[in-house]
Design a protein around this motif. Structure first.
Motif, PDB file in Angstrom:
ATOM      1  N   THR A   7      26.536  46.725  23.771  1.00 40.37           N
ATOM      2  CA  THR A   7      26.914  47.593  24.883  1.00 40.37           C
ATOM      3  C   THR A   7      26.891  49.030  24.382  1.00 40.37           C
ATOM      4  O   THR A   7      27.270  49.307  23.236  1.00 40.37           O
ATOM      5  CB  THR A   7      28.318  47.257  25.404  1.00 40.37           C
ATOM      6  OG1 THR A   7      29.248  47.378  24.336  1.00 40.37           O
ATOM      7  CG2 THR A   7      28.367  45.838  25.953  1.00 40.37           C
ATOM      8  N   PRO A   8      26.444  49.949  25.191  1.00 44.21           N
ATOM      9  CA  PRO A   8      26.406  51.347  24.751  1.00 44.21           C
ATOM     10  C   PRO A   8      27.821  51.899  24.577  1.00 44.21           C
ATOM     11  O   PRO A   8      28.735  51.559  25.322  1.00 44.21           O
ATOM     12  CB  PRO A   8      25.671  52.067  25.876  1.00 44.21           C
ATOM     13  CG  PRO A   8      25.764  51.168  27.050  1.00 44.21           C
ATOM     14  CD  PRO A   8      25.910  49.775  26.540  1.00 44.21           C
ATOM     15  N   GLN A   9      27.974  52.731  23.569  1.00 46.34           N
ATOM     16  CA  GLN A   9      29.271  53.324  23.267  1.00 46.34           C
ATOM     17  C   GLN A   9      29.328  54.709  23.906  1.00 46.34           C
ATOM     18  O   GLN A   9      28.355  55.460  23.863  1.00 46.34           O
ATOM     19  CB  GLN A   9      29.441  53.426  21.751  1.00 46.34           C
ATOM     20  CG  GLN A   9      30.837  53.754  21.309  1.00 46.34           C
ATOM     21  CD  GLN A   9      30.952  53.732  19.785  1.00 46.34           C
ATOM     22  OE1 GLN A   9      29.954  53.853  19.095  1.00 46.34           O
ATOM     23  NE2 GLN A   9      32.156  53.584  19.298  1.00 46.34           N
ATOM     24  N   SER A  10      30.468  55.042  24.473  1.00 43.19           N
ATOM     25  CA  SER A  10      30.595  56.354  25.100  1.00 43.19           C
ATOM     26  C   SER A  10      30.596  57.446  24.035  1.00 43.19           C
ATOM     27  O   SER A  10      30.864  57.210  22.862  1.00 43.19           O
ATOM     28  CB  SER A  10      31.870  56.435  25.930  1.00 43.19           C
ATOM     29  OG  SER A  10      33.000  56.466  25.082  1.00 43.19           O
ATOM     30  N   THR A  11      30.324  58.644  24.456  1.00 40.46           N
ATOM     31  CA  THR A  11      30.260  59.784  23.538  1.00 40.46           C
ATOM     32  C   THR A  11      31.628  60.067  22.917  1.00 40.46           C
ATOM     33  O   THR A  11      31.719  60.377  21.725  1.00 40.46           O
ATOM     34  CB  THR A  11      29.766  61.025  24.293  1.00 40.46           C
ATOM     35  OG1 THR A  11      28.540  60.715  24.939  1.00 40.46           O
ATOM     36  CG2 THR A  11      29.563  62.185  23.360  1.00 40.46           C
ATOM     37  N   VAL A  12      32.665  59.939  23.701  1.00 33.71           N
ATOM     38  CA  VAL A  12      34.018  60.201  23.203  1.00 33.71           C
ATOM     39  C   VAL A  12      34.398  59.164  22.150  1.00 33.71           C
ATOM     40  O   VAL A  12      34.941  59.503  21.093  1.00 33.71           O
ATOM     41  CB  VAL A  12      35.031  60.205  24.367  1.00 33.71           C
ATOM     42  CG1 VAL A  12      36.445  60.320  23.854  1.00 33.71           C
ATOM     43  CG2 VAL A  12      34.711  61.317  25.338  1.00 33.71           C
ATOM     44  N   THR A  17      35.362  57.691  16.481  1.00 36.31           N
ATOM     45  CA  THR A  17      35.041  56.808  15.356  1.00 36.31           C
ATOM     46  C   THR A  17      34.532  57.613  14.170  1.00 36.31           C
ATOM     47  O   THR A  17      34.942  57.386  13.028  1.00 36.31           O
ATOM     48  CB  THR A  17      33.987  55.775  15.795  1.00 36.31           C
ATOM     49  OG1 THR A  17      34.491  55.045  16.906  1.00 36.31           O
ATOM     50  CG2 THR A  17      33.669  54.825  14.658  1.00 36.31           C
ATOM     51  N   ALA A  18      33.628  58.557  14.410  1.00 35.11           N
ATOM     52  CA  ALA A  18      33.095  59.383  13.327  1.00 35.11           C
ATOM     53  C   ALA A  18      34.189  60.255  12.710  1.00 35.11           C
ATOM     54  O   ALA A  18      34.229  60.452  11.494  1.00 35.11           O
ATOM     55  CB  ALA A  18      31.953  60.250  13.837  1.00 35.11           C
ATOM     56  N   THR A  19      35.086  60.768  13.540  1.00 37.47           N
ATOM     57  CA  THR A  19      36.178  61.608  13.037  1.00 37.47           C
ATOM     58  C   THR A  19      37.115  60.802  12.152  1.00 37.47           C
ATOM     59  O   THR A  19      37.503  61.263  11.076  1.00 37.47           O
ATOM     60  CB  THR A  19      36.952  62.217  14.217  1.00 37.47           C
ATOM     61  OG1 THR A  19      36.049  62.966  15.018  1.00 37.47           O
ATOM     62  CG2 THR A  19      38.065  63.116  13.736  1.00 37.47           C
ATOM     63  N   LYS A  20      37.464  59.601  12.582  1.00 37.87           N
ATOM     64  CA  LYS A  20      38.336  58.753  11.768  1.00 37.87           C
ATOM     65  C   LYS A  20      37.694  58.397  10.438  1.00 37.87           C
ATOM     66  O   LYS A  20      38.376  58.211   9.437  1.00 37.87           O
ATOM     67  CB  LYS A  20      38.665  57.464  12.516  1.00 37.87           C
ATOM     68  CG  LYS A  20      39.670  57.625  13.611  1.00 37.87           C
ATOM     69  CD  LYS A  20      39.957  56.281  14.266  1.00 37.87           C
ATOM     70  CE  LYS A  20      40.922  56.405  15.405  1.00 37.87           C
ATOM     71  NZ  LYS A  20      41.160  55.106  16.065  1.00 37.87           N
ATOM     72  N   ARG A  21      36.391  58.308  10.419  1.00 38.80           N
ATOM     73  CA  ARG A  21      35.694  57.941   9.199  1.00 38.80           C
ATOM     74  C   ARG A  21      35.602  59.108   8.215  1.00 38.80           C
ATOM     75  O   ARG A  21      35.672  58.912   7.004  1.00 38.80           O
ATOM     76  CB  ARG A  21      34.299  57.446   9.560  1.00 38.80           C
ATOM     77  CG  ARG A  21      33.538  56.893   8.388  1.00 38.80           C
ATOM     78  CD  ARG A  21      32.230  56.314   8.825  1.00 38.80           C
ATOM     79  NE  ARG A  21      32.491  55.190   9.729  1.00 38.80           N
ATOM     80  CZ  ARG A  21      31.622  54.745  10.619  1.00 38.80           C
ATOM     81  NH1 ARG A  21      30.448  55.324  10.749  1.00 38.80           N
ATOM     82  NH2 ARG A  21      31.918  53.721  11.387  1.00 38.80           N
ATOM     83  N   TRP A  22      35.416  60.338   8.711  1.00 40.47           N
ATOM     84  CA  TRP A  22      35.149  61.467   7.838  1.00 40.47           C
ATOM     85  C   TRP A  22      36.368  62.302   7.471  1.00 40.47           C
ATOM     86  O   TRP A  22      36.334  63.039   6.478  1.00 40.47           O
ATOM     87  CB  TRP A  22      34.103  62.374   8.482  1.00 40.47           C
ATOM     88  CG  TRP A  22      32.731  61.811   8.358  1.00 40.47           C
ATOM     89  CD1 TRP A  22      32.034  61.155   9.314  1.00 40.47           C
ATOM     90  CD2 TRP A  22      31.902  61.832   7.205  1.00 40.47           C
ATOM     91  NE1 TRP A  22      30.829  60.768   8.842  1.00 40.47           N
ATOM     92  CE2 TRP A  22      30.711  61.171   7.546  1.00 40.47           C
ATOM     93  CE3 TRP A  22      32.051  62.340   5.930  1.00 40.47           C
ATOM     94  CZ2 TRP A  22      29.686  61.006   6.639  1.00 40.47           C
ATOM     95  CZ3 TRP A  22      31.015  62.184   5.025  1.00 40.47           C
ATOM     96  CH2 TRP A  22      29.854  61.528   5.380  1.00 40.47           C
ATOM     97  N   VAL A  23      37.449  62.252   8.212  1.00 36.52           N
ATOM     98  CA  VAL A  23      38.606  63.119   7.955  1.00 36.52           C
ATOM     99  C   VAL A  23      39.222  62.903   6.569  1.00 36.52           C
ATOM    100  O   VAL A  23      39.493  63.880   5.865  1.00 36.52           O
ATOM    101  CB  VAL A  23      39.649  62.983   9.085  1.00 36.52           C
ATOM    102  CG1 VAL A  23      41.012  63.491   8.669  1.00 36.52           C
ATOM    103  CG2 VAL A  23      39.175  63.730  10.310  1.00 36.52           C
ATOM    104  N   PRO A  24      39.448  61.674   6.111  1.00 32.01           N
ATOM    105  CA  PRO A  24      40.035  61.529   4.764  1.00 32.01           C
ATOM    106  C   PRO A  24      39.137  62.079   3.657  1.00 32.01           C
ATOM    107  O   PRO A  24      39.612  62.753   2.734  1.00 32.01           O
ATOM    108  CB  PRO A  24      40.219  60.022   4.610  1.00 32.01           C
ATOM    109  CG  PRO A  24      40.213  59.480   5.989  1.00 32.01           C
ATOM    110  CD  PRO A  24      39.349  60.383   6.793  1.00 32.01           C
TER     111      PRO A  24
END
Length: 73
Positions: A7-12, A17-24
């Motif tokens: 299923t396509p993922q929304s932009t938000v 998801t990308a923010t949670k991955r890169w912040v640490p």
């Protein structure tokens, strides 16, 4: 056999998801860069006087206790 349905993922959701991955990772790199900059700039009088002397526990270590008569400038 199981079918996979993508299923396509929304932009938000993708942004979160990308923010949670890169912040640490970015936080660790930023703290390391800041510590390295303070280490390299700790000999500069402006950084020592305006920043390092105002640290509560380590401030007395960075205070210049050299008498004025022994300073070249």
């Amino acid at each position: 056999m199981a079918r996979l349905v993508f299923t396509p993922q929304s932009t938000v959701a993708a942004t979160v998801t990308a923010t949670k991955r890169w912040v640490p990772t970015l936080g660790i790199w930023g703290a390391s860069a800041g510590a390295g900059a303070l280490l390299l700039l700790s000999v500069t009088p402006l950084v020592r006087r305006e920043l390092l002397e105002k640290v509560p526990v380590l401030g007395s270590y960075y205070q210049d206790k050299t008498p004025a008569s022994d300073k070249p400038f």
